[in-house]
Design a protein around this motif. Structure first.
Motif, PDB file in Angstrom:
ATOM      1  N   SER A  91       0.925  -1.247  -0.018  1.00  0.00           N
ATOM      2  CA  SER A  91      -0.041   0.090   0.103  1.00  0.00           C
ATOM      3  C   SER A  91       0.962   1.257   0.039  1.00  0.00           C
ATOM      4  O   SER A  91       0.333   2.243  -0.665  1.00  0.00           O
ATOM      5  CB  SER A  91      -1.062   0.065   1.269  1.00  0.00           C
ATOM      6  OG  SER A  91      -0.149   0.010   2.300  1.00  0.00           O
ATOM      7  N   GLY A  92       2.062   1.174   0.590  1.00  0.00           N
ATOM      8  CA  GLY A  92       3.004   2.280   0.506  1.00  0.00           C
ATOM      9  C   GLY A  92       3.513   2.427  -0.809  1.00  0.00           C
ATOM     10  O   GLY A  92       3.206   3.925  -1.084  1.00  0.00           O
ATOM     11  N   TYR A  93       3.438   1.915  -1.908  1.00  0.00           N
ATOM     12  CA  TYR A  93       3.591   1.772  -2.961  1.00  0.00           C
ATOM     13  C   TYR A  93       2.602   2.517  -3.521  1.00  0.00           C
ATOM     14  O   TYR A  93       2.870   3.940  -4.569  1.00  0.00           O
ATOM     15  CB  TYR A  93       4.249   0.719  -3.815  1.00  0.00           C
ATOM     16  CG  TYR A  93       4.329   0.734  -5.279  1.00  0.00           C
ATOM     17  CD1 TYR A  93       5.551   1.243  -5.941  1.00  0.00           C
ATOM     18  CD2 TYR A  93       3.208   0.641  -6.137  1.00  0.00           C
ATOM     19  CE1 TYR A  93       5.928   1.456  -7.174  1.00  0.00           C
ATOM     20  CE2 TYR A  93       3.708   0.746  -7.708  1.00  0.00           C
ATOM     21  CZ  TYR A  93       4.574   1.111  -8.071  1.00  0.00           C
ATOM     22  OH  TYR A  93       4.871   1.449  -9.413  1.00  0.00           O
ATOM     23  N   LYS A 100      -5.248  12.023   1.225  1.00  0.00           N
ATOM     24  CA  LYS A 100      -4.454  11.446   2.452  1.00  0.00           C
ATOM     25  C   LYS A 100      -5.205  10.068   2.289  1.00  0.00           C
ATOM     26  O   LYS A 100      -6.316   9.829   2.968  1.00  0.00           O
ATOM     27  CB  LYS A 100      -4.651  12.186   3.788  1.00  0.00           C
ATOM     28  CG  LYS A 100      -3.793  11.629   4.791  1.00  0.00           C
ATOM     29  CD  LYS A 100      -3.962  12.434   6.083  1.00  0.00           C
ATOM     30  CE  LYS A 100      -2.827  11.703   6.892  1.00  0.00           C
ATOM     31  NZ  LYS A 100      -3.454  12.300   8.402  1.00  0.00           N
ATOM     32  N   PHE A 101      -4.233   9.125   1.905  1.00  0.00           N
ATOM     33  CA  PHE A 101      -4.620   7.749   1.813  1.00  0.00           C
ATOM     34  C   PHE A 101      -4.189   7.123   3.281  1.00  0.00           C
ATOM     35  O   PHE A 101      -3.214   7.355   3.702  1.00  0.00           O
ATOM     36  CB  PHE A 101      -4.069   7.093   0.793  1.00  0.00           C
ATOM     37  CG  PHE A 101      -4.806   7.385  -0.673  1.00  0.00           C
ATOM     38  CD1 PHE A 101      -5.894   6.951  -1.055  1.00  0.00           C
ATOM     39  CD2 PHE A 101      -4.082   8.249  -1.401  1.00  0.00           C
ATOM     40  CE1 PHE A 101      -6.507   7.116  -2.266  1.00  0.00           C
ATOM     41  CE2 PHE A 101      -4.561   8.590  -2.705  1.00  0.00           C
ATOM     42  CZ  PHE A 101      -5.946   7.925  -3.067  1.00  0.00           C
ATOM     43  N   HIS A 102      -4.812   5.858   3.476  1.00  0.00           N
ATOM     44  CA  HIS A 102      -4.655   5.218   4.675  1.00  0.00           C
ATOM     45  C   HIS A 102      -5.020   3.695   4.366  1.00  0.00           C
ATOM     46  O   HIS A 102      -6.150   3.445   3.897  1.00  0.00           O
ATOM     47  CB  HIS A 102      -5.267   5.647   5.802  1.00  0.00           C
ATOM     48  CG  HIS A 102      -5.487   4.805   7.041  1.00  0.00           C
ATOM     49  ND1 HIS A 102      -4.621   4.493   7.864  1.00  0.00           N
ATOM     50  CD2 HIS A 102      -6.649   4.325   7.364  1.00  0.00           C
ATOM     51  CE1 HIS A 102      -5.020   3.681   8.881  1.00  0.00           C
ATOM     52  NE2 HIS A 102      -6.302   3.353   8.642  1.00  0.00           N
ATOM     53  N   LEU A 140      -8.028  -2.524   0.868  1.00  0.00           N
ATOM     54  CA  LEU A 140      -9.004  -1.350   0.803  1.00  0.00           C
ATOM     55  C   LEU A 140      -8.338  -0.035   1.273  1.00  0.00           C
ATOM     56  O   LEU A 140      -7.695  -0.266   2.584  1.00  0.00           O
ATOM     57  CB  LEU A 140     -10.039  -1.805   1.824  1.00  0.00           C
ATOM     58  CG  LEU A 140     -10.954  -3.098   1.353  1.00  0.00           C
ATOM     59  CD1 LEU A 140     -12.069  -3.046   2.543  1.00  0.00           C
ATOM     60  CD2 LEU A 140     -11.698  -2.803   0.177  1.00  0.00           C
ATOM     61  N   LEU A 141      -8.172   1.040   0.824  1.00  0.00           N
ATOM     62  CA  LEU A 141      -7.587   2.039   0.905  1.00  0.00           C
ATOM     63  C   LEU A 141      -8.605   3.164   1.097  1.00  0.00           C
ATOM     64  O   LEU A 141      -9.704   3.454   0.577  1.00  0.00           O
ATOM     65  CB  LEU A 141      -6.557   2.799  -0.266  1.00  0.00           C
ATOM     66  CG  LEU A 141      -5.487   1.861  -0.857  1.00  0.00           C
ATOM     67  CD1 LEU A 141      -4.791   2.360  -1.708  1.00  0.00           C
ATOM     68  CD2 LEU A 141      -4.594   1.292   0.742  1.00  0.00           C
ATOM     69  N   HIS A 142      -8.640   3.762   2.381  1.00  0.00           N
ATOM     70  CA  HIS A 142      -9.482   4.997   2.763  1.00  0.00           C
ATOM     71  C   HIS A 142      -8.773   6.169   2.487  1.00  0.00           C
ATOM     72  O   HIS A 142      -7.738   6.415   2.709  1.00  0.00           O
ATOM     73  CB  HIS A 142      -9.579   4.732   4.407  1.00  0.00           C
ATOM     74  CG  HIS A 142     -10.492   5.665   5.101  1.00  0.00           C
ATOM     75  ND1 HIS A 142     -10.458   6.066   6.211  1.00  0.00           N
ATOM     76  CD2 HIS A 142     -11.627   6.469   4.117  1.00  0.00           C
ATOM     77  CE1 HIS A 142     -11.408   6.779   6.706  1.00  0.00           C
ATOM     78  NE2 HIS A 142     -12.310   7.218   5.047  1.00  0.00           N
ATOM     79  N   GLU A 143      -9.341   7.062   1.579  1.00  0.00           N
ATOM     80  CA  GLU A 143      -9.146   8.495   1.305  1.00  0.00           C
ATOM     81  C   GLU A 143      -9.744   9.389   2.471  1.00  0.00           C
ATOM     82  O   GLU A 143     -10.979   9.654   2.336  1.00  0.00           O
ATOM     83  CB  GLU A 143      -9.441   8.760  -0.124  1.00  0.00           C
ATOM     84  CG  GLU A 143      -8.314   9.936  -0.612  1.00  0.00           C
ATOM     85  CD  GLU A 143      -8.623  11.216  -0.302  1.00  0.00           C
ATOM     86  OE1 GLU A 143      -8.020  11.645   0.519  1.00  0.00           O
ATOM     87  OE2 GLU A 143      -9.948  11.610  -0.376  1.00  0.00           O
ATOM     88  N   MET A 144      -8.875  10.001   3.331  1.00  0.00           N
ATOM     89  CA  MET A 144      -9.423  10.524   4.337  1.00  0.00           C
ATOM     90  C   MET A 144     -10.257  11.953   4.188  1.00  0.00           C
ATOM     91  O   MET A 144     -11.055  12.402   4.719  1.00  0.00           O
ATOM     92  CB  MET A 144      -8.512  10.972   5.419  1.00  0.00           C
ATOM     93  CG  MET A 144      -7.497   9.953   5.652  1.00  0.00           C
ATOM     94  SD  MET A 144      -7.837   8.589   6.501  1.00  0.00           S
ATOM     95  CE  MET A 144      -7.548   8.969   8.295  1.00  0.00           C
ATOM     96  N   VAL A 145      -9.604  12.292   3.093  1.00  0.00           N
ATOM     97  CA  VAL A 145     -10.484  13.770   2.578  1.00  0.00           C
ATOM     98  C   VAL A 145     -11.660  13.559   2.040  1.00  0.00           C
ATOM     99  O   VAL A 145     -12.742  14.405   2.416  1.00  0.00           O
ATOM    100  CB  VAL A 145      -9.419  14.422   1.674  1.00  0.00           C
ATOM    101  CG1 VAL A 145      -9.889  15.788   1.118  1.00  0.00           C
ATOM    102  CG2 VAL A 145      -7.944  14.708   2.236  1.00  0.00           C
ATOM    103  N   SER A 146     -11.835  12.588   0.945  1.00  0.00           N
ATOM    104  CA  SER A 146     -13.294  12.427   0.390  1.00  0.00           C
ATOM    105  C   SER A 146     -14.080  11.655   1.131  1.00  0.00           C
ATOM    106  O   SER A 146     -15.190  11.228   0.883  1.00  0.00           O
ATOM    107  CB  SER A 146     -13.036  12.125  -1.108  1.00  0.00           C
ATOM    108  OG  SER A 146     -12.348  10.781  -1.120  1.00  0.00           O
ATOM    109  N   GLN A 147     -13.387  10.862   1.953  1.00  0.00           N
ATOM    110  CA  GLN A 147     -13.912   9.958   2.719  1.00  0.00           C
ATOM    111  C   GLN A 147     -14.152   8.536   1.947  1.00  0.00           C
ATOM    112  O   GLN A 147     -15.158   7.565   2.399  1.00  0.00           O
ATOM    113  CB  GLN A 147     -15.119  10.255   3.492  1.00  0.00           C
ATOM    114  CG  GLN A 147     -14.853  11.068   4.689  1.00  0.00           C
ATOM    115  CD  GLN A 147     -14.039  10.508   5.761  1.00  0.00           C
ATOM    116  OE1 GLN A 147     -14.115   9.177   6.129  1.00  0.00           O
ATOM    117  NE2 GLN A 147     -12.925  11.071   6.501  1.00  0.00           N
ATOM    118  N   GLU A 148     -13.783   8.361   0.743  1.00  0.00           N
ATOM    119  CA  GLU A 148     -14.048   7.350  -0.291  1.00  0.00           C
ATOM    120  C   GLU A 148     -13.118   6.201   0.355  1.00  0.00           C
ATOM    121  O   GLU A 148     -11.966   6.142   0.828  1.00  0.00           O
ATOM    122  CB  GLU A 148     -13.488   7.552  -1.562  1.00  0.00           C
ATOM    123  CG  GLU A 148     -14.518   8.179  -2.169  1.00  0.00           C
ATOM    124  CD  GLU A 148     -14.055   8.279  -3.861  1.00  0.00           C
ATOM    125  OE1 GLU A 148     -14.766   7.808  -4.704  1.00  0.00           O
ATOM    126  OE2 GLU A 148     -13.216   9.091  -4.105  1.00  0.00           O
TER     127      GLU A 148
END
Length: 213
Positions: free
Chosen positions: A145-147, A158-160, A184-192
């Protein structure tokens, strides 16, 4: 010249997250994971016709040995108006990360000796638990996921890594271990929450590389 930013500044925190993800891809493995303990200093420089460059001073901790911290300076350059090129990241780590040689070898031999290829899903589970035998797989998912996060980040994301939805080991004819992940990557800004397929190869001597995502 570069302008000082308060450490709580959101774009600085997003740039710091990208730097940590890049370092996870570069230096992570089944026996080590790094996370940001503190963003100590941040500056931003706007470079005409090129983009925004962040200069960061970070303190990182080892998730498996929380008393062990290292300092890291990073430069993160976001290219102007580009949705396609990954930010340029340069890092210098001060201090020693602990050696994972023995743990890496043990994990490698354990996976190589499995009769059937490893398959697992939902790491961590809905209670946030990771079974100890899957912790190395979870840390390899951090590497993968880092890549993906580094490659797909912009100044406004901002992904997590939220969860490993599925992982399957694939037998190979060479020495590498191969894991096909659905992350599953959570994008904190859009909450997607975005599912992402990534293939990761890993070997104790050669480290990790993503071959497709």
């Amino acid at each position: 010249r570069a302008m000082e930013l308060p450490p709580g500044h959101f774009p600085a925190a997003r740039a710091a997250a990208v730097a940590v993800e890049y370092l996870r891809y570069l230096r992570g493995g089944p026996g080590s994971g790094l996370r940001l303990r503190e963003l100590q200093r941040a500056r931003r420089q706007d470079i005409d016709d090129v983009g925004h460059k962040y200069y960061l001073e970070l303190e990182l901790e080892d998730v498996l040995d929380k008393d062990r911290t290292v300092s890291c300076t990073a430069e993160v350059l976001y290219h102007l108006g580009s949705k396609t090129s990954a930010p340029d990241v340069q890092l210098t780590v001060q201090g020693e990360l602990r050696s994972t040689e023995a743990a890496d070898k043990e994990f490698y031999n354990r996976i190589r000796s499995l009769e059937k290829e490893l398959v697992a899903e939902n790491i961590p589970d809905s209670h946030g638990n990771v079974p100890p035998e899957l912790e190395p797989i979870h840390l390899l998912a951090w590497v993968a996921s880092g890549y993906v996060i580094w490659q797909n980040s912009t100044e406004n994301t901002k992904f997590h890594l939220a969860q490993v939805k599925h992982v399957k080991q694939v037998k190979r004819n060479d020495e590498d271990l191969q894991f096909d992940f659905v992350l599953l990557l959570h994008e904190m800004v859009s909450q997607e929450v975005l599912p992402w397929e990534v293939t990761l190869l890993w070997h104790p001597q050669r480290g990790a590389r993503v071959t497709q995502s």
